[in-house]
Motif scaffolding. Structure first.
Motif, PDB file in Angstrom:
ATOM      1  N   GLY A  73      -5.379 -12.853  18.562  1.00 21.10           N
ATOM      2  CA  GLY A  73      -6.963 -13.446  18.782  1.00 21.10           C
ATOM      3  C   GLY A  73      -7.569 -13.352  19.872  1.00 21.10           C
ATOM      4  N   ARG A  74      -8.991 -13.094  20.491  1.00 22.46           N
ATOM      5  CA  ARG A  74      -9.820 -13.182  21.340  1.00 22.46           C
ATOM      6  C   ARG A  74      -9.911 -15.021  21.588  1.00 22.46           C
ATOM      7  N   PRO A  75      -9.551 -15.684  23.022  1.00 24.52           N
ATOM      8  CA  PRO A  75     -10.057 -17.079  22.921  1.00 24.52           C
ATOM      9  C   PRO A  75     -11.095 -17.506  22.962  1.00 24.52           C
ATOM     10  N   ARG A  76     -11.944 -18.594  22.076  1.00 20.89           N
ATOM     11  CA  ARG A  76     -12.789 -18.879  22.350  1.00 20.89           C
ATOM     12  C   ARG A  76     -13.211 -19.304  23.300  1.00 20.89           C
ATOM     13  N   LEU A 119       3.137  -9.896  11.044  1.00 23.62           N
ATOM     14  CA  LEU A 119       2.398  -9.261  11.788  1.00 23.62           C
ATOM     15  C   LEU A 119       2.872  -7.969  11.719  1.00 23.62           C
ATOM     16  N   THR A 120       1.876  -7.069  11.564  1.00 23.00           N
ATOM     17  CA  THR A 120       2.363  -5.394  11.745  1.00 23.00           C
ATOM     18  C   THR A 120       3.627  -4.883  12.954  1.00 23.00           C
ATOM     19  N   PRO A 121       4.072  -3.859  12.560  1.00 25.38           N
ATOM     20  CA  PRO A 121       5.412  -3.988  13.693  1.00 25.38           C
ATOM     21  C   PRO A 121       4.791  -3.167  14.975  1.00 25.38           C
ATOM     22  N   GLY A 122       3.516  -2.395  14.972  1.00 23.63           N
ATOM     23  CA  GLY A 122       2.754  -2.576  16.458  1.00 23.63           C
ATOM     24  C   GLY A 122       2.822  -3.526  16.796  1.00 23.63           C
ATOM     25  N   ARG A 123       1.990  -5.344  16.321  1.00 22.61           N
ATOM     26  CA  ARG A 123       2.273  -5.666  17.021  1.00 22.61           C
ATOM     27  C   ARG A 123       3.812  -6.858  17.567  1.00 22.61           C
ATOM     28  N   VAL A 124       5.105  -6.344  16.774  1.00 23.71           N
ATOM     29  CA  VAL A 124       6.075  -7.069  16.976  1.00 23.71           C
ATOM     30  C   VAL A 124       6.052  -6.001  18.595  1.00 23.71           C
ATOM     31  N   ARG A 125       6.275  -4.587  18.313  1.00 22.17           N
ATOM     32  CA  ARG A 125       6.276  -4.742  19.633  1.00 22.17           C
ATOM     33  C   ARG A 125       6.107  -4.402  20.729  1.00 22.17           C
TER      34      ARG A 125
END
Length: 80
Positions: free
Chosen positions: A71-74, A29-35
């Protein structure tokens, strides 16, 4: 039994802790997503001031086994 006292020369890894960057690399993941996951309480961590977070290896591995869907739910088809 070994002591768990912190000493400034110790690495976080010696304490079973991971930085945001290490956690991001481990989880791909990206560090931003982890935060973001940490702020939402989805990935348990400890805020260490500023943008710094630390995570226990145990919690990171637990999250890796049961990640939050990306992501966004289907959309569900309309019920007939």
């Amino acid at each position: 039994m070994a002591s768990c006292r912190y000493n400034p020369g110790m690495a976080l890894g010696d304490l079973g802790l991971m930085t945001t960057e290490e956690t991001a690399e481990y989880l791909r993941l990206t560090p931003g997503r982890v935060r973001q996951l940490a702020r939402a309480g989805i990935l348990p961590g400890m805020h260490a001031g500023g943008r710094a977070w630390v995570f226990t290896r145990e919690e990171v591995e637990r999250y890796a086994r049961n990640p939050v869907p990306r992501g966004r739910p289907r959309k569900q088809p309309p019920a007939e």
